[in-house]
Design an enzyme around this catalytic site. Structure first.
Site, mmCIF file in Angstrom:
data_model
loop_
_atom_site.group_PDB
_atom_site.id
_atom_site.type_symbol
_atom_site.label_atom_id
_atom_site.label_comp_id
_atom_site.label_asym_id
_atom_site.label_seq_id
_atom_site.Cartn_x
_atom_site.Cartn_y
_atom_site.Cartn_z
ATOM 1 N N SER A 149 10.638 -18.054 -12.785
ATOM 2 C CA SER A 149 10.914 -17.853 -14.209
ATOM 3 C C SER A 149 10.933 -16.374 -14.528
ATOM 4 C CB SER A 149 9.837 -18.546 -15.052
ATOM 5 O OG SER A 149 9.981 -18.241 -16.428
ATOM 6 N N TYR A 163 1.158 -21.162 -16.790
ATOM 7 C CA TYR A 163 2.579 -21.137 -16.432
ATOM 8 C C TYR A 163 2.965 -19.771 -15.881
ATOM 9 C CZ TYR A 163 7.618 -22.044 -16.892
ATOM 10 O OH TYR A 163 8.958 -22.230 -16.653
#
Length: 260
Positions: A149, A163
């Site tokens: 990401s 995350y």
């Protein structure tokens, strides 16, 4: 001019393949001639995903389902063995299974939530890679695409500690793979997308508006990116690929991106 790699008859295993980036990658790899296995926890969702893929141009029969929770290392090993028995091995592994939760910030999250995010996002990618690397090494060729990401590459408030840490870990996992396995003809890419209009947005504390989603990366953008990486000639390794929308809200800011 060096030619790209033909993906005809290559075997691709995509986790998180029931929706979003994983499904988009499955569609493009199937179009390119791959035999594709998509994994996810919901069998009905996987079957619906296959029908959606066919409607979007994937050849019928090119994509098969394999129900799996990537956080279960024994189930991962069994799934990899089943794929190897049927197809002879995995040429392309796309680690796209990922999750986040609305209660994601230090002030409100808890140990169980943190553990679940890391178990799926990071440990699941490691388990799947461990399950296929020996076969890739024996054949002297293999591609691993870790869907990390932008949040793991450029730290920000938005995604929360679990995350962010898991995606940064996926980037490190990718580089460690290349350090060790490049001499064996294997390669890995950390694909780092910025905001993308995928179903995971529904798990945000504040779901972005339709107008904001329209300016984000779209699923087909990332499907084509996965195919691009896979089609690189065997001597080429894309260590990291960072891709973001032109209107990058992580840079531009907004109410969702600042501490509350």
């Amino acid at each position: 001019m060096t030619q790209g790699t033909s993906l005809a008859a290559k075997v691709a295993w995509i986790t998180g393949g029931g929706s979003g980036i994983g499904l988009a990658g499955a569609i493009e790899l199937a179009r390119a001639g791959c035999r594709v296995v998509i994994s996810g926890r919901d069998e009905a969702k996987l079957q619906a995903a296959i029908e959606s893929a066919v409607a979007q141009g994937a050849p019928r029969g090119a994509i098969r389902p394999a129900v799996l929770d990537v956080a279960d290392k024994d189930a991962v090993a069994a799934t990899a063995q089943a794929i190897t028995r049927e197809f002879g091995g995995v040429d392309i592994l796309v680690n796209s299974a990922g999750v986040n939760y609305p209660k994601r910030y230090w002030k409100e999250t808890d140990a169980a939530t943190f553990e679940r995010v890391v178990a799926i996002n990071l440990n699941g990618a490691a388990y799947c890679t461990l399950a296929v690397v020996a076969g890739m090494r024996a054949r002297g060729q293999g591609t691993v695409i870790n869907v990390a990401s932008f949040a793991g590459w450029h730290l920000s408030f938005l995604t929360g500690p679990a995350y962010t840490a898991s995606k940064a870990g996926m980037i490190a996992l990718t580089h460690s793979f290349n350090i060790e396995e490049g001499v064996n003809g294997l390669r890995a890419t950390a694909l780092c997308p910025g905001e993308a209009a995928t179903p995971i947005l529904k798990l945000r504390p504040v779901e972005p508006s339709d107008a904001d989603k329209a300016r984000m990366l779209q699923e087909p953008d990332l499907g084509r990116t996965i195919r691009f990486i896979a089609e690189m000639p065997p001597h080429v390794c894309i260590n990291e690929l960072v891709i973001a929308p032109v209107f990058n809200r992580i840079y531009a800011g907004g109410a969702e991106f600042v501490r509350r």
